[in-house]
Design a protein around this motif. Structure first.
Motif, PDB file in Angstrom:
ATOM      1  N   THR A   1       0.840  -1.178   0.000  1.00  8.97           N
ATOM      2  CA  THR A   1       0.000   0.000   0.000  1.00  8.97           C
ATOM      3  C   THR A   1       0.887   1.244   0.000  1.00  8.97           C
ATOM      4  O   THR A   1       2.106   1.138   0.138  1.00  8.97           O
ATOM      5  N   SER A   2       0.275   2.411  -0.174  1.00 12.02           N
ATOM      6  CA  SER A   2       1.040   3.664  -0.196  1.00 12.02           C
ATOM      7  C   SER A   2       0.988   4.355   1.162  1.00 12.02           C
ATOM      8  O   SER A   2      -0.003   4.253   1.886  1.00 12.02           O
ATOM      9  N   PHE A   3       2.055   5.066   1.475  1.00 17.26           N
ATOM     10  CA  PHE A   3       2.150   5.776   2.744  1.00 17.26           C
ATOM     11  C   PHE A   3       2.891   7.086   2.510  1.00 17.26           C
ATOM     12  O   PHE A   3       3.998   7.099   1.970  1.00 17.26           O
ATOM     13  N   GLU A   4       2.254   8.189   2.898  1.00 12.55           N
ATOM     14  CA  GLU A   4       2.917   9.480   2.822  1.00 12.55           C
ATOM     15  C   GLU A   4       3.578   9.781   4.162  1.00 12.55           C
ATOM     16  O   GLU A   4       2.912   9.823   5.195  1.00 12.55           O
ATOM     17  N   ILE A   5       4.870   9.973   4.140  1.00 14.07           N
ATOM     18  CA  ILE A   5       5.640  10.161   5.372  1.00 14.07           C
ATOM     19  C   ILE A   5       5.233  11.477   6.030  1.00 14.07           C
ATOM     20  O   ILE A   5       5.399  12.543   5.438  1.00 14.07           O
ATOM     21  N   PRO A   6       4.701  11.430   7.258  1.00 13.12           N
ATOM     22  CA  PRO A   6       4.186  12.636   7.909  1.00 13.12           C
ATOM     23  C   PRO A   6       5.303  13.506   8.481  1.00 13.12           C
ATOM     24  O   PRO A   6       6.410  13.028   8.761  1.00 13.12           O
ATOM     25  N   SER A   7       4.996  14.771   8.693  1.00 13.10           N
ATOM     26  CA  SER A   7       5.991  15.694   9.231  1.00 13.10           C
ATOM     27  C   SER A   7       6.429  15.296  10.642  1.00 13.10           C
ATOM     28  O   SER A   7       7.575  15.530  11.033  1.00 13.10           O
ATOM     29  N   GLU A   8       5.522  14.654  11.407  1.00 15.10           N
ATOM     30  CA  GLU A   8       5.859  14.268  12.775  1.00 15.10           C
ATOM     31  C   GLU A   8       6.937  13.183  12.823  1.00 15.10           C
ATOM     32  O   GLU A   8       7.538  12.945  13.878  1.00 15.10           O
ATOM     33  N   ALA A   9       7.202  12.523  11.704  1.00 13.57           N
ATOM     34  CA  ALA A   9       8.246  11.500  11.673  1.00 13.57           C
ATOM     35  C   ALA A   9       9.588  12.078  12.088  1.00 13.57           C
ATOM     36  O   ALA A   9      10.404  11.402  12.741  1.00 13.57           O
ATOM     37  N   ALA A  10       9.811  13.335  11.731  1.00 12.46           N
ATOM     38  CA  ALA A  10      11.108  13.965  11.984  1.00 12.46           C
ATOM     39  C   ALA A  10      11.438  14.028  13.468  1.00 12.46           C
ATOM     40  O   ALA A  10      12.615  13.975  13.853  1.00 12.46           O
ATOM     41  N   ARG A  11      10.430  14.107  14.344  1.00 12.24           N
ATOM     42  CA  ARG A  11      10.730  14.236  15.779  1.00 12.24           C
ATOM     43  C   ARG A  11      11.183  12.922  16.403  1.00 12.24           C
ATOM     44  O   ARG A  11      11.653  12.912  17.538  1.00 12.24           O
ATOM     45  N   PHE A  12      11.082  11.813  15.663  1.00 10.57           N
ATOM     46  CA  PHE A  12      11.547  10.530  16.170  1.00 10.57           C
ATOM     47  C   PHE A  12      12.905  10.142  15.583  1.00 10.57           C
ATOM     48  O   PHE A  12      13.387   9.037  15.823  1.00 10.57           O
ATOM     49  N   VAL A  13      13.486  11.049  14.798  1.00 12.29           N
ATOM     50  CA  VAL A  13      14.745  10.765  14.113  1.00 12.29           C
ATOM     51  C   VAL A  13      15.828  11.690  14.645  1.00 12.29           C
ATOM     52  O   VAL A  13      15.587  12.878  14.893  1.00 12.29           O
ATOM     53  N   GLY A  14      17.028  11.139  14.825  1.00 12.61           N
ATOM     54  CA  GLY A  14      18.135  11.949  15.320  1.00 12.61           C
ATOM     55  C   GLY A  14      19.446  11.201  15.211  1.00 12.61           C
ATOM     56  O   GLY A  14      19.539  10.148  14.573  1.00 12.61           O
ATOM     57  N   PHE A  15      20.446  11.714  15.874  1.00 11.66           N
ATOM     58  CA  PHE A  15      21.788  11.150  15.824  1.00 11.66           C
ATOM     59  C   PHE A  15      21.999  10.184  16.981  1.00 11.66           C
ATOM     60  O   PHE A  15      21.654  10.476  18.125  1.00 11.66           O
ATOM     61  N   VAL A  16      22.551   9.005  16.676  1.00  7.38           N
ATOM     62  CA  VAL A  16      22.902   8.024  17.693  1.00  7.38           C
ATOM     63  C   VAL A  16      24.412   7.822  17.644  1.00  7.38           C
ATOM     64  O   VAL A  16      24.935   7.302  16.660  1.00  7.38           O
ATOM     65  N   PRO A  17      25.137   8.238  18.685  1.00  6.53           N
ATOM     66  CA  PRO A  17      26.598   8.085  18.688  1.00  6.53           C
ATOM     67  C   PRO A  17      27.017   6.623  18.630  1.00  6.53           C
ATOM     68  O   PRO A  17      26.282   5.723  19.051  1.00  6.53           O
ATOM     69  N   VAL A  18      28.230   6.388  18.145  1.00  7.70           N
ATOM     70  CA  VAL A  18      28.778   5.033  18.092  1.00  7.70           C
ATOM     71  C   VAL A  18      29.395   4.658  19.435  1.00  7.70           C
ATOM     72  O   VAL A  18      29.172   3.557  19.953  1.00  7.70           O
ATOM     73  N   ALA A  19      30.160   5.567  20.010  1.00  2.79           N
ATOM     74  CA  ALA A  19      30.858   5.282  21.264  1.00  2.79           C
ATOM     75  C   ALA A  19      29.875   5.111  22.414  1.00  2.79           C
ATOM     76  O   ALA A  19      28.917   5.886  22.552  1.00  2.79           O
ATOM     77  N   LEU A  20      30.110   4.103  23.254  1.00  2.00           N
ATOM     78  CA  LEU A  20      29.220   3.840  24.388  1.00  2.00           C
ATOM     79  C   LEU A  20      29.142   5.025  25.330  1.00  2.00           C
ATOM     80  O   LEU A  20      28.067   5.358  25.844  1.00  2.00           O
ATOM     81  N   GLU A  21      30.268   5.674  25.591  1.00  2.00           N
ATOM     82  CA  GLU A  21      30.280   6.816  26.493  1.00  2.00           C
ATOM     83  C   GLU A  21      29.362   7.925  25.993  1.00  2.00           C
ATOM     84  O   GLU A  21      28.631   8.549  26.773  1.00  2.00           O
ATOM     85  N   GLU A  22      29.377   8.148  24.684  1.00  2.00           N
ATOM     86  CA  GLU A  22      28.547   9.201  24.106  1.00  2.00           C
ATOM     87  C   GLU A  22      27.081   8.799  24.054  1.00  2.00           C
ATOM     88  O   GLU A  22      26.198   9.634  24.264  1.00  2.00           O
ATOM     89  N   ARG A  23      26.827   7.521  23.796  1.00  2.00           N
ATOM     90  CA  ARG A  23      25.434   7.057  23.819  1.00  2.00           C
ATOM     91  C   ARG A  23      24.847   7.183  25.225  1.00  2.00           C
ATOM     92  O   ARG A  23      23.694   7.559  25.400  1.00  2.00           O
ATOM     93  N   ALA A  24      25.649   6.855  26.234  1.00  2.00           N
ATOM     94  CA  ALA A  24      25.179   6.954  27.618  1.00  2.00           C
ATOM     95  C   ALA A  24      24.887   8.396  28.009  1.00  2.00           C
ATOM     96  O   ALA A  24      24.026   8.658  28.860  1.00  2.00           O
TER      97      ALA A  24
END
Length: 244
Positions: A1-24
């Motif tokens: 089926t078709s899905f139009e990506i909503p603007s609210e999707a952006a608030r669930f997306v961000g940067f996830v660091p690789v280093a454990l210290e930075e993720r913590a």
């Protein structure tokens, strides 16, 4: 089926660091791309989304774009209300963990199966925790204590990192704490994942792992106090059954 990506999707997306210290040190562990958000919403992965959309690259999924997705019941992270009371709750329900079959069954009070979920379990003999358990608590949006020594060798190490909640937390969006009906406590649980491509395989450090969309659905069917039977299904018993 078709899905139009909503603007609210952006608030669930961000940067996830690789280093454990930075993720913590981060406040949350969100989706890293819009494509990951869409994939989890429709119970699939980014590679499959690309194939459904004429090879569209992961970084080309953007807000407002209309894309082809699997026609399944969407997982709505923005309204999942993980761990809360639900009209879908089955009074007197119980769970059966079939270790070698990589399946978790939800049964009604008469023992009839009403739902089945694919799971990931550990491959080592000590990870087959046969016997009677119960769900001690339901914890939505959990933190996760990363202890490399514990994950690899089952003993507490000298360094731990407390990773914040979010869909890319190693235990996903929800943790069901398991407690043995008799015997010593063991800090294990039924939980979500940050990598649904490994569900259905031996890829666990002793817990039971489901896709985020399934652990949230499971939490709506059962609650704290639910009894769990962990079935080892040894290979020799299976061969004997086949011979009969």
């Amino acid at each position: 089926t078709s899905f139009e990506i909503p603007s609210e999707a952006a608030r669930f997306v961000g940067f996830v660091p690789v280093a454990l210290e930075e993720r913590a040190a981060a406040k949350t562990l969100p989706y890293t791309t819009i494509a990951e958000y869409v994939a989890e919403r429709f119970h699939t992965d980014e590679a499959t989304l690309g194939r459904l959309n004429n090879g569209l690259k992961e970084n080309a999924f953007t807000v407002g774009l209309s894309v082809k997705v699997p026609a399944v019941r969407p997982f709505l992270i923005e309204s999942s209300r993980t761990g809360t009371a639900s009209k879908e709750r089955i009074p007197g329900a119980s769970l059966r963990v079939h270790h070698l079959d990589h399946q978790l069954e939800v049964c009604d009070p008469d023992g009839q199966v009403v739902a089945v979920f694919p799971i990931t379990v550990g491959s080592k003999p000590e990870y087959v925790r046969a016997g009677a358990w119960k769900v001690a608590s339901v914890i939505p949006n959990p933190n996760f204590v990363w202890d490399d020594e514990m994950l690899k060798h089952g003993r507490k190490g000298n360094k731990q990192y407390i990773l914040p909640p979010g869909p890319n937390n190693p235990v996903g969006l929800l943790w069901l704490e398991l407690q043995p009906v008799s015997g010593p406590e063991a800090h294990i649980g039924i939980h979500g994942t940050n990598d649904p491509t490994h569900i259905g395989r031996n890829h666990s450090s002793g817990c039971i792992r489901l896709a985020n969309w399934d652990i949230v659905r499971l939490s709506r069917l059962i609650g704290a106090g639910t009894h769990v039977v962990w079935v080892p299904q040894p290979e020799n018993a299976r061969v004997a059954d086949a011979g009969e």
